[in-house]
Design a protein around this motif. Structure first.
Motif, short mmCIF file in Angstrom:
data_model
loop_
_atom_site.label_atom_id
_atom_site.label_comp_id
_atom_site.label_asym_id
_atom_site.label_seq_id
_atom_site.Cartn_x
_atom_site.Cartn_y
_atom_site.Cartn_z
N ALA A 108 0.85 -1.20 0.00
CA ALA A 108 0.00 0.00 0.00
C ALA A 108 0.87 1.24 0.00
CB ALA A 108 -0.93 0.00 1.22
N ALA A 109 0.37 2.30 -0.60
CA ALA A 109 1.07 3.59 -0.63
C ALA A 109 0.03 4.70 -0.56
CB ALA A 109 1.92 3.72 -1.89
N ARG A 110 0.47 5.85 -0.09
CA ARG A 110 -0.44 6.98 0.12
C ARG A 110 0.19 8.24 -0.46
NH1 ARG A 110 -1.66 9.56 6.10
NH2 ARG A 110 -2.99 11.28 5.41
N HIS A 111 -0.61 9.01 -1.23
CA HIS A 111 -0.14 10.30 -1.74
C HIS A 111 -0.51 11.36 -0.71
CE1 HIS A 111 1.11 13.50 -4.33
NE2 HIS A 111 1.42 12.65 -5.30
N LEU A 112 0.50 12.06 -0.18
CA LEU A 112 0.28 13.00 0.92
C LEU A 112 -0.49 14.24 0.48
CD1 LEU A 112 3.80 12.73 2.60
CD2 LEU A 112 1.72 11.44 3.10
N VAL A 113 -0.37 14.62 -0.79
CA VAL A 113 -1.04 15.84 -1.26
C VAL A 113 -2.54 15.62 -1.38
CG1 VAL A 113 -1.22 17.50 -3.14
CG2 VAL A 113 1.02 16.65 -2.45
N GLY A 114 -2.93 14.59 -2.08
CA GLY A 114 -4.35 14.36 -2.32
C GLY A 114 -5.01 13.46 -1.31
N ASP A 115 -4.27 12.99 -0.29
CA ASP A 115 -4.78 12.05 0.69
C ASP A 115 -5.47 10.88 0.02
OD1 ASP A 115 -5.09 11.00 3.18
OD2 ASP A 115 -6.89 12.13 3.67
N LEU A 116 -4.73 10.28 -0.88
CA LEU A 116 -5.22 9.15 -1.67
C LEU A 116 -4.39 7.93 -1.30
CD1 LEU A 116 -6.82 8.42 -4.55
CD2 LEU A 116 -4.49 8.59 -5.41
N VAL A 117 -5.04 6.79 -1.08
CA VAL A 117 -4.31 5.55 -0.82
C VAL A 117 -4.61 4.54 -1.91
CG1 VAL A 117 -4.24 5.89 1.68
CG2 VAL A 117 -6.09 4.56 0.66
N CYS A 118 -3.60 3.76 -2.27
CA CYS A 118 -3.77 2.69 -3.25
C CYS A 118 -3.16 1.42 -2.68
CB CYS A 118 -3.09 3.03 -4.58
SG CYS A 118 -3.78 4.44 -5.45
N GLY A 119 -3.76 0.31 -3.02
CA GLY A 119 -3.23 -0.98 -2.61
C GLY A 119 -3.10 -1.90 -3.81
N ILE A 120 -2.15 -2.81 -3.74
CA ILE A 120 -1.97 -3.80 -4.80
C ILE A 120 -1.93 -5.18 -4.17
CG2 ILE A 120 0.57 -3.66 -4.77
CD1 ILE A 120 0.45 -4.01 -7.84
N TYR A 121 -2.52 -6.14 -4.87
CA TYR A 121 -2.58 -7.51 -4.38
C TYR A 121 -2.28 -8.44 -5.54
CZ TYR A 121 -4.69 -11.88 -2.63
OH TYR A 121 -4.91 -13.18 -2.25
N GLY A 122 -1.38 -9.38 -5.33
CA GLY A 122 -1.04 -10.35 -6.36
C GLY A 122 -1.02 -11.75 -5.79
N SER A 123 -1.46 -12.70 -6.59
CA SER A 123 -1.42 -14.10 -6.15
C SER A 123 -0.85 -14.96 -7.27
CB SER A 123 -2.82 -14.59 -5.76
OG SER A 123 -3.71 -14.52 -6.85
N LYS A 124 -0.17 -15.99 -6.90
CA LYS A 124 0.56 -16.83 -7.85
C LYS A 124 -0.37 -17.51 -8.84
CE LYS A 124 4.18 -20.39 -7.73
NZ LYS A 124 4.97 -21.27 -6.83
#
Length: 255
Positions: A102-118
């Protein structure tokens, strides 16, 4: 002397008012369009950083047959992962067969997550803005208490909040089909995020922390189907929408 053919008709009050209304509406649409474009640009920046994780994990998987289980393993397998200065990386965790970050953009207060499975052969990327929070943290699940020394004590338990948002899928929750997979906390006070896998440490949903100010606290949960969940409390926190997502509203899938 003016002839009858050259007489000029003045604008009526209604015509002037209609012109003003049309100009105002066009200005409002332009403002909304610019704002949406800016937020979308921030979203792309966060996704770009997380795509580096995805590409590195796919390379790691192709070489070793399993995923890197933490960021150190991933970083040691190749060049440094570059991040945008305005983006706060909240962490990564995984097993040999799946991972999340997960990562968050401090300016727009936006969070994104990524999920991967084999087994799936693709990763799932989801982003949520602060007003799209889908974990409602109330006084019963999260508190921010001022102390005599000027610090603020955080105490939060999210099991009930997560279950409440999954109420329509209660049988899936009870049977273990939907569970938190990756949990990350950003306390907004300059300290490093706290993150990890829920199955390794269920206490990640029950956090205690002391901070120097009463800023916004953000928690991100990626469930075991790749759904993204976000909760906020403290200054500037916004409540949850009335309907839960279908295991996370996806905004992009990366092959």
């Amino acid at each position: 002397m003016l002839s009858h053919g050259t007489a000029r008709k003045a604008f009526t009050l209604i015509e002037i008012l209609l012109t003003v209304v049309v100009i105002g509406a066009l200005s409002a649409l332009a403002t909304v369009g610019v704002r949406e474009f800016r937020v979308r640009a921030l979203e792309v920046a966060v996704q770009s950083d997380l795509n580096q994780i995805q590409k590195r994990q796919q390379l790691y998987l192709s070489r070793k047959g399993y995923y890197a289980q933490n960021l150190n393993e991933l970083a040691n397998a190749g060049p440094a992962i570059m991040t945008d200065p305005g983006i706060r990386f909240m962490g990564m965790g995984g097993t040999s067969t799946r991972y999340a970050a997960a990562a968050r953009h401090l300016v727009g207060d936006l969070v994104c997550g990524i999920y991967g499975s084999k087994g799936s052969g693709a990763s799932r990327m989801t982003c949520l803005r602060s007003n799209q929070s889908n974990l409602s943290i109330s006084s019963s699940t999260g508190t921010l208490t001022p102390g005599e020394d000027g610090t603020f004590s955080i105490e939060s338990s999210l099991e009930q909040a997560f279950y409440d948002r999954m109420l329509d899928k209660g049988t899936l929750w009870a049977s273990g089909q939907i569970r938190p997979f990756f949990v990350a906390w950003d306390f907004g006070d300059g300290t490093e995020p706290v993150y990890g896998l829920y199955e390794d440490n269920p206490e990640l949903l029950r956090v205690q922390h002391t901070m120097a100010n009463s800023g916004q606290v953000t928690v991100v949960v990626v469930d075991n189907h790749g759904g993204l969940w976000r909760g906020n409390f403290g200054e500037g926190a916004q409540g949850a929408p009335p309907t839960p997502p279908d295991s996370g509203d996806t905004t992009g899938t990366t092959n």
